[in-house]
Design a protein around this motif. Structure first.
Motif, PDB file in Angstrom:
ATOM      1  N   MET A  33       0.849  -1.176   0.000  1.00 27.03           N
ATOM      2  CA  MET A  33       0.000   0.000   0.000  1.00 27.03           C
ATOM      3  C   MET A  33       0.895   1.239   0.000  1.00 27.03           C
ATOM      4  SD  MET A  33      -3.177   1.050   2.464  1.00 27.03           S
ATOM      5  CE  MET A  33      -2.402   1.509   3.986  1.00 27.03           C
ATOM      6  N   LYS A  34       0.497   2.236  -0.761  1.00 28.96           N
ATOM      7  CA  LYS A  34       1.245   3.479  -0.870  1.00 28.96           C
ATOM      8  C   LYS A  34       0.317   4.626  -0.499  1.00 28.96           C
ATOM      9  CE  LYS A  34       3.936   3.464  -4.430  1.00 28.96           C
ATOM     10  NZ  LYS A  34       4.514   3.598  -5.778  1.00 28.96           N
ATOM     11  N   ILE A  35       0.773   5.522   0.394  1.00 30.62           N
ATOM     12  CA  ILE A  35      -0.011   6.696   0.757  1.00 30.62           C
ATOM     13  C   ILE A  35       0.839   7.949   0.580  1.00 30.62           C
ATOM     14  CG2 ILE A  35      -1.561   5.475   2.343  1.00 30.62           C
ATOM     15  CD1 ILE A  35       0.106   6.631   4.646  1.00 30.62           C
ATOM     16  N   HIS A  36       0.169   9.069   0.415  1.00 28.48           N
ATOM     17  CA  HIS A  36       0.828  10.356   0.236  1.00 28.48           C
ATOM     18  C   HIS A  36       0.726  11.133   1.541  1.00 28.48           C
ATOM     19  CE1 HIS A  36       0.963   9.691  -4.110  1.00 28.48           C
ATOM     20  NE2 HIS A  36      -0.189   9.061  -3.894  1.00 28.48           N
ATOM     21  N   LEU A  37       1.856  11.580   2.054  1.00 25.80           N
ATOM     22  CA  LEU A  37       1.892  12.333   3.300  1.00 25.80           C
ATOM     23  C   LEU A  37       2.196  13.790   2.996  1.00 25.80           C
ATOM     24  CD1 LEU A  37       4.055   9.876   5.412  1.00 25.80           C
ATOM     25  CD2 LEU A  37       1.568  10.106   5.423  1.00 25.80           C
ATOM     26  N   ARG A  38       1.555  14.680   3.744  1.00 25.22           N
ATOM     27  CA  ARG A  38       1.822  16.112   3.632  1.00 25.22           C
ATOM     28  C   ARG A  38       2.011  16.665   5.034  1.00 25.22           C
ATOM     29  NH1 ARG A  38      -0.671  19.151  -1.188  1.00 25.22           N
ATOM     30  NH2 ARG A  38       0.596  20.625  -0.071  1.00 25.22           N
ATOM     31  N   PHE A  39       2.950  17.595   5.160  1.00 23.00           N
ATOM     32  CA  PHE A  39       3.275  18.195   6.451  1.00 23.00           C
ATOM     33  C   PHE A  39       3.265  19.712   6.284  1.00 23.00           C
ATOM     34  CE2 PHE A  39       5.544  14.197   5.859  1.00 23.00           C
ATOM     35  CZ  PHE A  39       5.010  13.445   6.890  1.00 23.00           C
ATOM     36  N   PHE A  40       2.667  20.418   7.241  1.00 22.96           N
ATOM     37  CA  PHE A  40       2.514  21.855   7.131  1.00 22.96           C
ATOM     38  C   PHE A  40       3.068  22.583   8.349  1.00 22.96           C
ATOM     39  CE2 PHE A  40      -0.753  19.990   4.466  1.00 22.96           C
ATOM     40  CZ  PHE A  40      -0.648  20.734   3.305  1.00 22.96           C
ATOM     41  N   ALA A  41       3.461  23.838   8.117  1.00 23.85           N
ATOM     42  CA  ALA A  41       3.887  24.782   9.155  1.00 23.85           C
ATOM     43  C   ALA A  41       5.000  24.197  10.021  1.00 23.85           C
ATOM     44  CB  ALA A  41       2.682  25.231   9.970  1.00 23.85           C
ATOM     45  N   SER A  42       4.856  24.257  11.349  1.00 21.96           N
ATOM     46  CA  SER A  42       5.933  23.812  12.248  1.00 21.96           C
ATOM     47  C   SER A  42       6.214  22.319  12.116  1.00 21.96           C
ATOM     48  CB  SER A  42       5.601  24.163  13.695  1.00 21.96           C
ATOM     49  OG  SER A  42       4.421  23.514  14.115  1.00 21.96           O
ATOM     50  N   VAL A  43       5.226  21.531  11.764  1.00 21.63           N
ATOM     51  CA  VAL A  43       5.465  20.089  11.572  1.00 21.63           C
ATOM     52  C   VAL A  43       6.412  19.902  10.393  1.00 21.63           C
ATOM     53  CG1 VAL A  43       4.413  17.848  11.087  1.00 21.63           C
ATOM     54  CG2 VAL A  43       3.220  19.479  12.566  1.00 21.63           C
ATOM     55  N   ARG A  44       6.164  20.615   9.309  1.00 19.10           N
ATOM     56  CA  ARG A  44       7.033  20.553   8.135  1.00 19.10           C
ATOM     57  C   ARG A  44       8.461  20.970   8.491  1.00 19.10           C
ATOM     58  NH1 ARG A  44       4.938  24.552   4.780  1.00 19.10           N
ATOM     59  NH2 ARG A  44       6.281  25.966   5.918  1.00 19.10           N
ATOM     60  N   GLU A  82      -2.548   5.058  13.147  1.00 21.26           N
ATOM     61  CA  GLU A  82      -1.474   4.091  12.956  1.00 21.26           C
ATOM     62  C   GLU A  82      -0.375   4.658  12.051  1.00 21.26           C
ATOM     63  OE1 GLU A  82      -3.177   0.356  11.723  1.00 21.26           O
ATOM     64  OE2 GLU A  82      -4.208   0.099  13.633  1.00 21.26           O
ATOM     65  N   VAL A  83      -0.749   5.504  11.098  1.00 20.13           N
ATOM     66  CA  VAL A  83       0.257   6.185  10.272  1.00 20.13           C
ATOM     67  C   VAL A  83       1.094   7.082  11.175  1.00 20.13           C
ATOM     68  CG1 VAL A  83       0.633   7.889   8.444  1.00 20.13           C
ATOM     69  CG2 VAL A  83      -1.107   6.114   8.154  1.00 20.13           C
ATOM     70  N   GLU A  88       3.966  -2.998   6.153  1.00 18.71           N
ATOM     71  CA  GLU A  88       3.195  -3.597   7.236  1.00 18.71           C
ATOM     72  C   GLU A  88       1.773  -3.045   7.192  1.00 18.71           C
ATOM     73  OE1 GLU A  88       4.288  -1.270  11.127  1.00 18.71           O
ATOM     74  OE2 GLU A  88       6.103  -1.755  10.021  1.00 18.71           O
ATOM     75  N   PRO A  89       0.821  -3.792   7.721  1.00 22.19           N
ATOM     76  CA  PRO A  89      -0.569  -3.316   7.663  1.00 22.19           C
ATOM     77  C   PRO A  89      -0.791  -2.084   8.539  1.00 22.19           C
ATOM     78  CG  PRO A  89      -0.423  -5.379   8.897  1.00 22.19           C
ATOM     79  CD  PRO A  89       0.933  -5.099   8.356  1.00 22.19           C
ATOM     80  N   VAL A  90      -1.266  -1.031   7.929  1.00 25.89           N
ATOM     81  CA  VAL A  90      -1.631   0.195   8.631  1.00 25.89           C
ATOM     82  C   VAL A  90      -3.062   0.496   8.214  1.00 25.89           C
ATOM     83  CG1 VAL A  90      -1.156   2.651   8.852  1.00 25.89           C
ATOM     84  CG2 VAL A  90       0.736   1.037   8.704  1.00 25.89           C
ATOM     85  N   ARG A  91      -3.948   0.578   9.184  1.00 24.94           N
ATOM     86  CA  ARG A  91      -5.366   0.699   8.870  1.00 24.94           C
ATOM     87  C   ARG A  91      -5.959   2.075   9.115  1.00 24.94           C
ATOM     88  NH1 ARG A  91      -4.559  -4.155  11.595  1.00 24.94           N
ATOM     89  NH2 ARG A  91      -5.000  -3.017  13.488  1.00 24.94           N
ATOM     90  N   PHE A 120      -6.517   3.979   2.929  1.00 21.11           N
ATOM     91  CA  PHE A 120      -6.479   2.998   1.852  1.00 21.11           C
ATOM     92  C   PHE A 120      -5.386   3.377   0.863  1.00 21.11           C
ATOM     93  CE2 PHE A 120     -10.796   3.290   3.477  1.00 21.11           C
ATOM     94  CZ  PHE A 120     -11.036   1.970   3.823  1.00 21.11           C
ATOM     95  N   ASP A 121      -5.038   2.466   0.013  1.00 17.29           N
ATOM     96  CA  ASP A 121      -4.005   2.684  -0.985  1.00 17.29           C
ATOM     97  C   ASP A 121      -4.294   3.948  -1.788  1.00 17.29           C
ATOM     98  OD1 ASP A 121      -1.653   1.886  -2.428  1.00 17.29           O
ATOM     99  OD2 ASP A 121      -2.968   1.282  -4.071  1.00 17.29           O
ATOM    100  N   GLY A 122      -3.274   4.797  -1.929  1.00 14.72           N
ATOM    101  CA  GLY A 122      -3.404   6.014  -2.711  1.00 14.72           C
ATOM    102  C   GLY A 122      -3.930   7.214  -1.954  1.00 14.72           C
ATOM    103  N   ASP A 123      -4.329   7.046  -0.698  1.00  6.79           N
ATOM    104  CA  ASP A 123      -4.887   8.150   0.089  1.00  6.79           C
ATOM    105  C   ASP A 123      -3.831   9.185   0.443  1.00  6.79           C
ATOM    106  OD1 ASP A 123      -7.367   6.982   0.054  1.00  6.79           O
ATOM    107  OD2 ASP A 123      -7.405   6.453   2.175  1.00  6.79           O
TER     108      ASP A 123
END
Length: 85
Positions: A1-12, A33-34, A26-29, A71-74
Motif C-alpha cells: 500500500m502506498k499513501i501520500h503524506l503532507r506536512f505543514f507549518a511547524s510540523v514541516r 497508525e500512520v 506492514e498493515p496500517v489501517r 487505503f491505498d493512494g490516500d
C-alpha cells in the motif's frame, strides 16, 4: 500500500519535508497508525508528531481523527492547530 503524506507549518519545519510518498510494507489501517509509524522513526519525527503535541490531521483534505481508515493512494496530512498562509 502506498499513501501520500503532507506536512505543514511547524510540523514541516521539524520533519524537514513538506511531502512524502510512503510505501507501507506492514498493515496500517488508520490515520492514527500512520502517525504511530512515523513517530517510530524517532528524532524530530517523534517530537513533531508526539501523542501529547497539539496536532491536527486530515484525510483526503478533510479534517479527521485517529480512527479514520486509510487505503491505498490516500493522502494524510499533519499540521498544528493554527497555520498561516
Amino acid at each position: 500500500m502506498k499513501i501520500h503524506l503532507r506536512f505543514f507549518a511547524s510540523v514541516r519545519e521539524l520533519v524537514g519535508t513538506a511531502q512524502e510518498v510512503l510505501e507501507l510494507s506492514e498493515p496500517v489501517r488508520t490515520v492514527g497508525e500512520v502517525r504511530t509509524l512515523l513517530i517510530a522513526r524517532g528524532g524530530n519525527w517523534a517530537g513533531a508528531l508526539a501523542p501529547g503535541r497539539a496536532l491536527r490531521m486530515a484525510h483526503q483534505q478533510i479534517m479527521c481523527d485517529a480512527d479514520t481508515p486509510v487505503f491505498d493512494g490516500d493522502e494524510v496530512a499533519f499540521f498544528p492547530p493554527v497555520t498561516g498562509g
